[in-house]
Design a protein around this motif. Structure first.
Motif, PDB file in Angstrom:
ATOM      1  N   PRO A   1       2.625   3.023  -9.351  1.00 51.23           N
ATOM      2  CA  PRO A   1       1.257   2.481  -9.368  1.00 51.23           C
ATOM      3  C   PRO A   1       1.136   1.055  -9.879  1.00 51.23           C
ATOM      4  O   PRO A   1       0.167   0.379  -9.547  1.00 51.23           O
ATOM      5  CB  PRO A   1       0.511   3.448 -10.293  1.00 51.23           C
ATOM      6  N   SER A   2       2.070   0.597 -10.687  1.00 50.24           N
ATOM      7  CA  SER A   2       1.950  -0.749 -11.251  1.00 50.24           C
ATOM      8  C   SER A   2       2.423  -1.837 -10.294  1.00 50.24           C
ATOM      9  O   SER A   2       2.391  -3.017 -10.629  1.00 50.24           O
ATOM     10  CB  SER A   2       2.746  -0.851 -12.557  1.00 50.24           C
ATOM     11  N   THR A   3       2.868  -1.460  -9.088  1.00 61.53           N
ATOM     12  CA  THR A   3       3.373  -2.441  -8.127  1.00 61.53           C
ATOM     13  C   THR A   3       2.286  -3.433  -7.731  1.00 61.53           C
ATOM     14  O   THR A   3       1.163  -3.046  -7.410  1.00 61.53           O
ATOM     15  CB  THR A   3       3.876  -1.737  -6.852  1.00 61.53           C
TER      16      THR A   3
ATOM     17  N   ALA B   1       0.823  -1.207   0.000  1.00 65.37           N
ATOM     18  CA  ALA B   1       0.000   0.000   0.000  1.00 65.37           C
ATOM     19  C   ALA B   1       0.858   1.259   0.000  1.00 65.37           C
ATOM     20  O   ALA B   1       0.491   2.283  -0.592  1.00 65.37           O
ATOM     21  CB  ALA B   1      -0.941  -0.004   1.213  1.00 65.37           C
ATOM     22  N   ARG B   2       2.010   1.222   0.659  1.00 72.09           N
ATOM     23  CA  ARG B   2       2.946   2.364   0.631  1.00 72.09           C
ATOM     24  C   ARG B   2       3.586   2.505  -0.749  1.00 72.09           C
ATOM     25  O   ARG B   2       3.738   3.609  -1.273  1.00 72.09           O
ATOM     26  CB  ARG B   2       4.079   2.171   1.641  1.00 72.09           C
ATOM     27  N   GLU B   3       3.968   1.358  -1.314  1.00 71.77           N
ATOM     28  CA  GLU B   3       4.797   1.391  -2.524  1.00 71.77           C
ATOM     29  C   GLU B   3       4.030   1.859  -3.751  1.00 71.77           C
ATOM     30  O   GLU B   3       4.603   2.513  -4.627  1.00 71.77           O
ATOM     31  CB  GLU B   3       5.399   0.004  -2.771  1.00 71.77           C
ATOM     32  N   VAL B   4       2.733   1.537  -3.860  1.00 71.23           N
ATOM     33  CA  VAL B   4       1.992   1.913  -5.066  1.00 71.23           C
ATOM     34  C   VAL B   4       1.815   3.416  -5.188  1.00 71.23           C
ATOM     35  O   VAL B   4       1.518   3.918  -6.270  1.00 71.23           O
ATOM     36  CB  VAL B   4       0.612   1.230  -5.148  1.00 71.23           C
ATOM     37  N   VAL B   5       2.011   4.149  -4.097  1.00 72.92           N
ATOM     38  CA  VAL B   5       1.968   5.611  -4.193  1.00 72.92           C
ATOM     39  C   VAL B   5       3.142   6.112  -5.030  1.00 72.92           C
ATOM     40  O   VAL B   5       3.027   7.103  -5.746  1.00 72.92           O
ATOM     41  CB  VAL B   5       1.984   6.250  -2.789  1.00 72.92           C
ATOM     42  N   PHE B   6       4.263   5.398  -4.960  1.00 72.30           N
ATOM     43  CA  PHE B   6       5.445   5.766  -5.744  1.00 72.30           C
ATOM     44  C   PHE B   6       5.403   5.158  -7.141  1.00 72.30           C
ATOM     45  O   PHE B   6       5.766   5.808  -8.121  1.00 72.30           O
ATOM     46  CB  PHE B   6       6.724   5.308  -5.023  1.00 72.30           C
TER      47      PHE B   6
ATOM     48  N   LEU C   1       6.445  -6.423  -5.266  1.00 73.93           N
ATOM     49  CA  LEU C   1       6.714  -5.411  -4.247  1.00 73.93           C
ATOM     50  C   LEU C   1       8.198  -5.213  -3.993  1.00 73.93           C
ATOM     51  O   LEU C   1       8.716  -4.089  -4.030  1.00 73.93           O
ATOM     52  CB  LEU C   1       6.002  -5.805  -2.943  1.00 73.93           C
ATOM     53  N   PHE C   2       8.924  -6.302  -3.728  1.00 71.07           N
ATOM     54  CA  PHE C   2      10.330  -6.133  -3.365  1.00 71.07           C
ATOM     55  C   PHE C   2      11.151  -5.574  -4.518  1.00 71.07           C
ATOM     56  O   PHE C   2      11.980  -4.682  -4.317  1.00 71.07           O
ATOM     57  CB  PHE C   2      10.947  -7.457  -2.899  1.00 71.07           C
ATOM     58  N   LEU C   3      10.933  -6.085  -5.727  1.00 71.18           N
ATOM     59  CA  LEU C   3      11.720  -5.600  -6.861  1.00 71.18           C
ATOM     60  C   LEU C   3      11.497  -4.107  -7.081  1.00 71.18           C
ATOM     61  O   LEU C   3      12.434  -3.368  -7.393  1.00 71.18           O
ATOM     62  CB  LEU C   3      11.356  -6.388  -8.119  1.00 71.18           C
ATOM     63  N   THR C   4      10.246  -3.649  -6.906  1.00 66.97           N
ATOM     64  CA  THR C   4       9.946  -2.224  -7.074  1.00 66.97           C
ATOM     65  C   THR C   4      10.606  -1.405  -5.973  1.00 66.97           C
ATOM     66  O   THR C   4      11.208  -0.358  -6.228  1.00 66.97           O
ATOM     67  CB  THR C   4       8.427  -1.992  -7.049  1.00 66.97           C
TER      68      THR C   4
ATOM     69  N   ARG D   1      -6.591  -3.124 -10.527  1.00 70.32           N
ATOM     70  CA  ARG D   1      -5.975  -2.364 -11.621  1.00 70.32           C
ATOM     71  C   ARG D   1      -6.501  -0.937 -11.673  1.00 70.32           C
ATOM     72  O   ARG D   1      -5.749  -0.001 -11.959  1.00 70.32           O
ATOM     73  CB  ARG D   1      -6.261  -3.075 -12.954  1.00 70.32           C
ATOM     74  N   LEU D   2      -7.793  -0.749 -11.364  1.00 70.47           N
ATOM     75  CA  LEU D   2      -8.407   0.571 -11.468  1.00 70.47           C
ATOM     76  C   LEU D   2      -8.101   1.460 -10.266  1.00 70.47           C
ATOM     77  O   LEU D   2      -7.801   2.653 -10.423  1.00 70.47           O
ATOM     78  CB  LEU D   2      -9.922   0.425 -11.609  1.00 70.47           C
ATOM     79  N   ILE D   3      -8.188   0.902  -9.066  1.00 69.22           N
ATOM     80  CA  ILE D   3      -8.176   1.730  -7.864  1.00 69.22           C
ATOM     81  C   ILE D   3      -6.787   1.964  -7.290  1.00 69.22           C
ATOM     82  O   ILE D   3      -6.486   3.064  -6.811  1.00 69.22           O
ATOM     83  CB  ILE D   3      -9.103   1.114  -6.784  1.00 69.22           C
ATOM     84  N   THR D   4      -5.911   0.949  -7.322  1.00 67.79           N
ATOM     85  CA  THR D   4      -4.623   1.133  -6.645  1.00 67.79           C
ATOM     86  C   THR D   4      -3.782   2.285  -7.199  1.00 67.79           C
ATOM     87  O   THR D   4      -3.042   2.897  -6.440  1.00 67.79           O
ATOM     88  CB  THR D   4      -3.790  -0.169  -6.664  1.00 67.79           C
ATOM     89  N   PRO D   5      -3.882   2.646  -8.500  1.00 69.26           N
ATOM     90  CA  PRO D   5      -3.082   3.796  -8.951  1.00 69.26           C
ATOM     91  C   PRO D   5      -3.628   5.155  -8.511  1.00 69.26           C
ATOM     92  O   PRO D   5      -2.963   6.173  -8.699  1.00 69.26           O
ATOM     93  CB  PRO D   5      -3.132   3.686 -10.487  1.00 69.26           C
TER      94      PRO D   5
END
Length: 716
Positions: A280-282, A273-278, A287-290, A407-411
């Protein structure tokens, strides 16, 4: 044993054959796994890759373990597939689908024979005509599907799924979203990566297989994030960071399972949830690779001493964010009354949490963090949450599947963070009103709700919706609805409940019409738990009397009905939906009215999706599909007869036989793919609903499909 990272092109090219030993299980991937692979491929197609053709730049699929196959010398390299046969088989099925779609669409410059010769067949070897030789039980289906292009059984189902998905991607009406077939194929071959592990002739294949499939503990994405940060600290700093920041987070977000293993899915969800702010495709799998790429980019130009300081800062940031995440789990807890976050925002978070849409977690966390640090006003965060709830509720009432929500909401959190000077609420409404987001208008909801089997498509949210209606109706007395359970007024077992079948038939109602509305909103209400089992199959006359004495207004209204027939249920669905819509603002622009043909295609898609989700040897009946889809007998039969036989074979009569209502062509083709329908593999409507819910969660990357403890998986 030798291991090396490679791409699929290098793995497949050359004169070789992959032999799947018969001790391997049959091909068992289904829709959730196919969707995950397909989504990963689409995501990779939209990325910019290293210009160096030799660089291994892309998405990691997993490992493939190969062992030299016994036999005499040959120009054909023969490999036993010790591990990774499911993904290897799926990749070859996907290539076959690409080969055939390109040919059927007459894509310019497309040469289907190239894909045969390079990746799928051994054109000059009569012993091993195909590059892959599956287990004996799957061999015929693979040959029919890949070599002869006749989709057969589970392997044929995978082929049909990918063929349909490929056509949708290359013919997307949105030109910007359209993906050329050549790009899809090149991305699959060049940028989908595996670790190829080659054993030596002296290694024991059985020992290797058993070790690989033992219940070993693997490092989770959370472990990898922690280790990446610790690597930049000296011993004293690492001990301090672990004790001060990481251990408290594990205490709050990791639980010990009954088998002794650690369950850190909530921790992984928080980090995602933290990472997709940076980025969006995470996904949770990436997660770790991103995180690793973003973190190393941030450290690249820093001296060693500053790198350690930055790692400590990130530990502290993650710890601070996790406290907000913990607050989200129980925002109305009295312990947070003295927190800097006001009660209206905590109440909004509680409403969103009760709805339980996990793809909304990144947005909720970002809104809470932004309100906490003063980046936005709290009332802006409340308005944004209410707009998101309106979007989610309206989609549920209209029966729109949830499998695209991730796909729609997390970005959206990333999009709102970079909104510029535009007001937060206005920007969110603008995003959700885009055509691809499908925020239903009032007419669209009202046209669909009477036929939407809400209990199956949004089972966890039904209590929320009925509670909302009860509050709108101004209850006579305050009742704690969280302890109430869902009651079907027309019972789920209507076909085997004499009092009800006589009542319906006496009113000249076709039982099939009654089955279609069992799980719709109009047939559902709330009752006390023990009361539910007592009254479940009682006649409407008895239920009506009891509803009249209920403290709930939602039940008092039912008591005023003189009959409870399909038309009464449909009318109540519309009535309740009208009350909900009045409290839930819709999109800023009304989408065009849906085309009846398009609606039928949507129903066909939903039917095909659920059948494709059935596990190996799973099957269902037209009656179960009536309940699951909310359609009449004739509508279900017409849709099944539009399916390919590899999927239609999963629909049986109640004894497990091939239905006599299939068309002659479909019936004959199904007969050639038949399997014995065991009663233990039968999926009724409720099981179909749970299967669909589980499949959507797996496809969204929220849960582990192999997890044996599915309870308490939601981070809310």
């Amino acid at each position: 044993m030798h291991a090396a990272e490679t791409n699929l092109l290098k793995l497949l090219q050359g004169s070789k054959v992959f032999l799947v030993p018969n001790f391997q299980r049959r091909y068992s991937w289904r829709r959730a796994e196919w969707e995950q692979l397909w989504d990963d491929l689409l995501r990779e197609c939209r990325r910019t890759h290293d210009s160096d053709a030799q660089a291994l730049d892309g998405h990691f699929l997993g490992s493939v373990v190969l062992h030299p196959a016994p036999g005499g010398a040959s120009v054909l390299m023969k490999h036993l597939v010790v591990d990774g046969q499911q993904r290897l088989t799926t990749v070859l099925i996907l290539l076959a689908a690409m080969r055939d779609v390109g040919e059927s669409l007459q894509v310019e410059g497309w040469n289907p024979e190239e894909y045969n010769v390079k990746y799928l067949v051994n054109a000059y070897d009569d012993t091993y005509k195909d590059r892959l030789v599956p287990t004996k039980l799957d061999r015929k289906a693979y040959e029919q599907t890949v070599r002869h292009r006749v989709p057969t059984e589970g392997i044929g189902q995978a082929y049909s799924f990918f063929a349909k998905s490929i056509k949708a991607a290359v013919n997307d009406p949105d030109e910007e979203a359209r993906i050329p077939l050549k790009l899809l194929a090149d991305t699959l071959l060049l940028h989908m990566l595996v670790v190829e592990i080659n054993t030596t002739p002296g290694d024991s294949v059985n020992n290797i297989f058993n070790r690989l499939n033992s219940k070993g503990m693997q490092l989770s994405p959370a472990d990898l994030v922690r280790n990446e940060l610790l690597l930049n600290l000296d011993e004293a700093q690492a001990d301090a960071a672990y004790e001060q920041f990481w251990m408290p987070m594990e205490g709050n977000l990791v639980k010990l399972k009954s088998n002794g293993n650690r369950d850190d899915r909530k921790f992984v969800t928080f980090l995602w949830a933290r990472e997709v702010v940076f980025e969006p495709s995470t996904t949770q799998s990436s997660l770790f690779l991103t995180f690793e790429k973003r973190f190393r980019d941030a450290l690249r130009d820093l001296p060693p001493a500053d790198r350690a300081e930055r790692a400590m800062e990130i530990f502290e940031e993650i710890h601070a964010d996790h406290l907000l995440f913990v607050l989200m789990q129980d925002p109305l807890n009295a312990a947070y009354d003295s927190s800097p976050v006001g009660k209206p925002l905590r109440q909004a978070l509680e409403r969103l949490g009760r709805w339980g849409s996990d793809p909304c977690i990144p947005l909720a966390l970002w809104l809470l963090k932004s309100a906490s640090n003063g980046s936005i006003e709290e009332h802006e965060a409340v308005s944004a949450i209410d707009a998101m709830l309106s979007y989610l509720v309206r989609r549920a009432l209209a029966g729109i599947p949830t499998n695209q929500l991730n796909r729609l909401i997390t970005p959206i959190a990333n999009q709102l963070a970079s909104r510029g000077d535009k007001p937060l609420h206005a920007r969110l409404i603008e995003i959700l009103s885009l055509p691809g987001y499908h925020w239903p208008s009032d007419p669209e909801v009202m046209g669909a709700v009477a036929k939407t089997p809400l209990y199956l498509s949004a089972r966890k949210q039904v209590n929320y919706l009925l509670t909302m209606v009860e509050r709108i109706l101004e209850p006579l007395e305050q009742v704690d609805t969280s302890t109430l359970t869902i009651e079907h007024v027309l019972p789920q077992s209507v076909l085997t409940t004499p009092g009800w079948t006589e009542y319906l038939e006496g009113s000249s109602v076709q039982l099939g019409d009654a089955v279609a509305v069992i799980h719709t909103l109009g047939n559902l209400t709330l009752v006390a738990g023990p009361y539910n089992s007592e009254m479940s199959n009682r006649t409407f006359e008895l239920k009506r009397t009891e509803f009249g004495e209920s403290p709930l207004r939602i039940n008092n209204v039912i008591a005023h009905h003189s009959s409870w027939l399909p038309q009464d249920i449909e009318a109540r669905s519309s009535e309740l939906a009208g009350l909900l819509l009045a409290a839930l603002p819709g999109p800023s622009t009304s989408p065009p009215a849906p085309d009846p043909m398009s609606l039928e295609d949507d129903q066909l898609d939903k039917l095909e999706d659920i059948l494709q989700s059935l596990p190996d040897e799973g099957w269902t009946t037209e009656v179960a599909l009536q309940e699951f889809l909310g359609l009449s007998v004739d509508e279900v039969r017409a849709l099944v007869n539009r399916l390919g036989p590899e999927v239609a074979r999963l629909v049986r009569d109640k004894s497990g036989g091939i239905p006599d209502w299939l068309t002659a062509d479909i019936g004959e083709a199904v007969l050639s793919q038949t399997f014995e329908a065991s009663s233990v593999k039968y999926f009724d409507a409720v099981k179909l609903g749970k299967l669909n819910e589980r499949g959507e969660q797996v496809a969204d990357g929220i849960f582990d499909p192999d997890d044996s403890e599915p309870d308490e998986t939601s981070p809310w």
